[in-house]
Design a protein around this motif. Structure first.
Motif, PDB file in Angstrom:
ATOM      1  N   ARG A 244      56.390   8.062  44.367  1.00 53.48           N
ATOM      2  CA  ARG A 244      56.247   9.270  43.540  1.00 53.48           C
ATOM      3  C   ARG A 244      55.126   9.090  42.515  1.00 53.48           C
ATOM      4  O   ARG A 244      55.075   8.099  41.792  1.00 53.48           O
ATOM      5  CB  ARG A 244      57.573   9.586  42.855  1.00 53.48           C
ATOM      6  N   LYS A 245      54.237  10.093  42.455  1.00 51.77           N
ATOM      7  CA  LYS A 245      53.092  10.052  41.549  1.00 51.77           C
ATOM      8  C   LYS A 245      53.012  11.349  40.744  1.00 51.77           C
ATOM      9  O   LYS A 245      53.243  12.433  41.285  1.00 51.77           O
ATOM     10  CB  LYS A 245      51.775   9.891  42.334  1.00 51.77           C
ATOM     11  N   LEU A 246      52.655  11.232  39.461  1.00 49.06           N
ATOM     12  CA  LEU A 246      52.364  12.394  38.618  1.00 49.06           C
ATOM     13  C   LEU A 246      50.864  12.639  38.702  1.00 49.06           C
ATOM     14  O   LEU A 246      50.073  11.903  38.125  1.00 49.06           O
ATOM     15  CB  LEU A 246      52.794  12.123  37.176  1.00 49.06           C
ATOM     16  N   ARG A 247      50.461  13.686  39.425  1.00 48.23           N
ATOM     17  CA  ARG A 247      49.041  13.906  39.678  1.00 48.23           C
ATOM     18  C   ARG A 247      48.568  15.328  39.334  1.00 48.23           C
ATOM     19  O   ARG A 247      47.365  15.555  39.251  1.00 48.23           O
ATOM     20  CB  ARG A 247      48.725  13.625  41.145  1.00 48.23           C
ATOM     21  N   LEU A 248      49.478  16.277  39.175  1.00 46.40           N
ATOM     22  CA  LEU A 248      49.106  17.643  38.824  1.00 46.40           C
ATOM     23  C   LEU A 248      49.625  17.914  37.419  1.00 46.40           C
ATOM     24  O   LEU A 248      50.825  17.813  37.171  1.00 46.40           O
ATOM     25  CB  LEU A 248      49.707  18.634  39.818  1.00 46.40           C
ATOM     26  N   PHE A 249      48.719  18.254  36.485  1.00 43.40           N
ATOM     27  CA  PHE A 249      49.162  18.352  35.096  1.00 43.40           C
ATOM     28  C   PHE A 249      48.165  19.134  34.257  1.00 43.40           C
ATOM     29  O   PHE A 249      46.998  19.343  34.648  1.00 43.40           O
ATOM     30  CB  PHE A 249      49.352  16.951  34.499  1.00 43.40           C
ATOM     31  N   ASP A 250      48.647  19.560  33.094  1.00 41.15           N
ATOM     32  CA  ASP A 250      47.799  20.175  32.080  1.00 41.15           C
ATOM     33  C   ASP A 250      47.100  19.044  31.324  1.00 41.15           C
ATOM     34  O   ASP A 250      47.747  18.268  30.628  1.00 41.15           O
ATOM     35  CB  ASP A 250      48.663  21.009  31.131  1.00 41.15           C
ATOM     36  N   LYS A 251      45.794  18.941  31.485  1.00 44.20           N
ATOM     37  CA  LYS A 251      45.077  17.788  30.920  1.00 44.20           C
ATOM     38  C   LYS A 251      45.111  17.765  29.393  1.00 44.20           C
ATOM     39  O   LYS A 251      44.848  16.729  28.781  1.00 44.20           O
ATOM     40  CB  LYS A 251      43.634  17.761  31.411  1.00 44.20           C
ATOM     41  N   ARG A 252      45.469  18.892  28.782  1.00 46.49           N
ATOM     42  CA  ARG A 252      45.566  18.919  27.320  1.00 46.49           C
ATOM     43  C   ARG A 252      46.793  18.165  26.825  1.00 46.49           C
ATOM     44  O   ARG A 252      46.893  17.840  25.643  1.00 46.49           O
ATOM     45  CB  ARG A 252      45.612  20.374  26.830  1.00 46.49           C
ATOM     46  N   LYS A 253      47.730  17.877  27.745  1.00 46.82           N
ATOM     47  CA  LYS A 253      48.966  17.201  27.364  1.00 46.82           C
ATOM     48  C   LYS A 253      49.152  15.862  28.056  1.00 46.82           C
ATOM     49  O   LYS A 253      50.225  15.257  27.968  1.00 46.82           O
ATOM     50  CB  LYS A 253      50.165  18.106  27.678  1.00 46.82           C
ATOM     51  N   ALA A 254      48.126  15.377  28.741  1.00 48.09           N
ATOM     52  CA  ALA A 254      48.287  14.159  29.542  1.00 48.09           C
ATOM     53  C   ALA A 254      47.028  13.307  29.497  1.00 48.09           C
ATOM     54  O   ALA A 254      45.910  13.817  29.380  1.00 48.09           O
ATOM     55  CB  ALA A 254      48.619  14.526  30.983  1.00 48.09           C
ATOM     56  N   ARG A 255      47.226  11.992  29.625  1.00 46.75           N
ATOM     57  CA  ARG A 255      46.111  11.048  29.735  1.00 46.75           C
ATOM     58  C   ARG A 255      46.537   9.910  30.651  1.00 46.75           C
ATOM     59  O   ARG A 255      47.721   9.582  30.780  1.00 46.75           O
ATOM     60  CB  ARG A 255      45.729  10.447  28.378  1.00 46.75           C
ATOM     61  N   TRP A 256      45.544   9.290  31.268  1.00 47.17           N
ATOM     62  CA  TRP A 256      45.783   8.068  32.029  1.00 47.17           C
ATOM     63  C   TRP A 256      45.948   6.908  31.060  1.00 47.17           C
ATOM     64  O   TRP A 256      45.225   6.815  30.061  1.00 47.17           O
ATOM     65  CB  TRP A 256      44.614   7.788  32.970  1.00 47.17           C
ATOM     66  N   THR A 257      46.903   6.036  31.348  1.00 44.17           N
ATOM     67  CA  THR A 257      47.129   4.847  30.537  1.00 44.17           C
ATOM     68  C   THR A 257      47.222   3.628  31.457  1.00 44.17           C
ATOM     69  O   THR A 257      47.435   3.758  32.663  1.00 44.17           O
ATOM     70  CB  THR A 257      48.421   4.951  29.710  1.00 44.17           C
ATOM     71  N   GLY A 258      47.092   2.445  30.867  1.00 43.51           N
ATOM     72  CA  GLY A 258      47.184   1.210  31.653  1.00 43.51           C
ATOM     73  C   GLY A 258      46.028   0.299  31.333  1.00 43.51           C
ATOM     74  O   GLY A 258      45.100   0.652  30.610  1.00 43.51           O
ATOM     75  N   GLU A 259      46.101  -0.903  31.931  1.00 38.75           N
ATOM     76  CA  GLU A 259      45.041  -1.873  31.706  1.00 38.75           C
ATOM     77  C   GLU A 259      44.178  -2.004  32.951  1.00 38.75           C
ATOM     78  O   GLU A 259      43.651  -1.029  33.433  1.00 38.75           O
ATOM     79  CB  GLU A 259      45.660  -3.212  31.295  1.00 38.75           C
ATOM     80  N   LYS A 260      44.056  -3.217  33.468  1.00 35.46           N
ATOM     81  CA  LYS A 260      43.154  -3.437  34.588  1.00 35.46           C
ATOM     82  C   LYS A 260      43.681  -2.857  35.892  1.00 35.46           C
ATOM     83  O   LYS A 260      42.914  -2.602  36.822  1.00 35.46           O
ATOM     84  CB  LYS A 260      42.912  -4.944  34.774  1.00 35.46           C
ATOM     85  N   ILE A 261      44.986  -2.673  35.988  1.00 37.54           N
ATOM     86  CA  ILE A 261      45.589  -2.286  37.254  1.00 37.54           C
ATOM     87  C   ILE A 261      46.848  -1.475  36.969  1.00 37.54           C
ATOM     88  O   ILE A 261      47.403  -1.511  35.889  1.00 37.54           O
ATOM     89  CB  ILE A 261      45.918  -3.549  38.096  1.00 37.54           C
ATOM     90  N   HIS A 262      47.276  -0.710  37.969  1.00 31.73           N
ATOM     91  CA  HIS A 262      48.494   0.102  37.870  1.00 31.73           C
ATOM     92  C   HIS A 262      48.396   1.139  36.760  1.00 31.73           C
ATOM     93  O   HIS A 262      49.303   1.291  35.950  1.00 31.73           O
ATOM     94  CB  HIS A 262      49.731  -0.790  37.664  1.00 31.73           C
TER      95      HIS A 262
END
Length: 251
Positions: free
Chosen positions: A128-146
């Motif tokens: 399961r992946k969260l891939r469709l979203f309102d970009k004003r309320k979401a950001r990618w997080t994480g370090e080198k991987i995952h």
């Protein structure tokens, strides 16, 4: 109806990018490519298919994907990798969201093609992946991987699959295991996490047992066994390399 930006980061993806863009044509109001100076025909193919192409040096997966989000014209964003595509059921689900969005973000299952066959059991499905979203309320997080999307809002789940075209051959999988295990070990080491003989012995066994037995990877036949064994191998390599970093052992 809401308008949708599809955003994709790329590097030397001429084998995949055309399929990815074709799969979203029915729902995308724009396709944004952020390329890391590919040496093949990735950007040419993307431009031929109507995508808007930008380029910048690769800054890390999280940073690159957030930079791609910032280039999107519309708030509603579908974020894909170049080796992914969306199936017809997911196209229909996304169309419904464009007509009547009831959440700030949406998850969907990802189904991986391995050596020419889609895998529908084990630790790889449903991924399961969260891939469709309102970009004003979401950001990618994480370090080198995952890397993952974190959203400040409500989420729903869509019918249909992201189709992930991963490895055509076993040696590609083994090579990627080596790369990912190094990145994971370095990320763990930076966080102060520790490895041990126990983790090197038990964690790979548990990874195999969970994927092959508890999550019915055996139902995918021989390839299910190969995947479970490689997941165990990745787990061992990750904790071995972390142990080596702790003990200053050359890897």
């Amino acid at each position: 109806m809401l308008k949708l930006s599809v955003v994709i980061i790329t590097y030397n993806e001429e084998r995949n990018i055309g399929r990815c863009i074709d799969s979203v044509q029915a729902v995308a109001d724009e396709v944004v490519i952020l390329d890391s100076h590919s040496q093949d025909r990735t950007t040419a193919i993307a431009s031929e298919k109507g995508a808007v192409v930008y380029e910048q040096p690769f800054a890390g997966y999280t940073e690159q994907k957030n930079a791609a989000l910032d280039l999107a014209t519309h708030p509603l964003v579908l974020s894909l990798d170049a080796d992914e595509a969306i199936d017809e059921r997911l196209v229909a689900s996304i169309t419904e969201v464009k007509n009547n969005a009831i959440a700030d973000g949406y998850t969907m299952n990802r189904c991986t093609s391995y050596c020419g066959r889609f895998i529908r059991h084990g630790s790889w499905y449903p991924d399961r992946k969260l891939r469709l979203f309102d970009k004003r309320k979401a950001r990618w997080t994480g370090e080198k991987i995952h890397e993952k999307v974190e959203i400040a809002g409500t989420t729903g789940h869509l019918k249909g699959d992201i189709l992930h075209y991963s490895y055509d051959r076993l040696d590609e999988h083994v090579s990627q295991n080596n790369k990912f295990s190094t990145l994971s070990a370095e990320a763990y080491f930076a966080k102060g996490k520790k490895s041990s003989w126990t983790k090197m012995l038990l964690n790979p066994f548990w990874a195999f047992f969970q994927g092959y037995i508890l999550r019915a990877g055996f139902l995918d036949g021989f390839l299910g066994l190969v995947i479970a064994a490689n997941v165990a191998h990745l787990t061992f390599m990750k904790y071995y390399k972390l142990y080596a970093l702790q003990k200053r052992i050359p890897v």
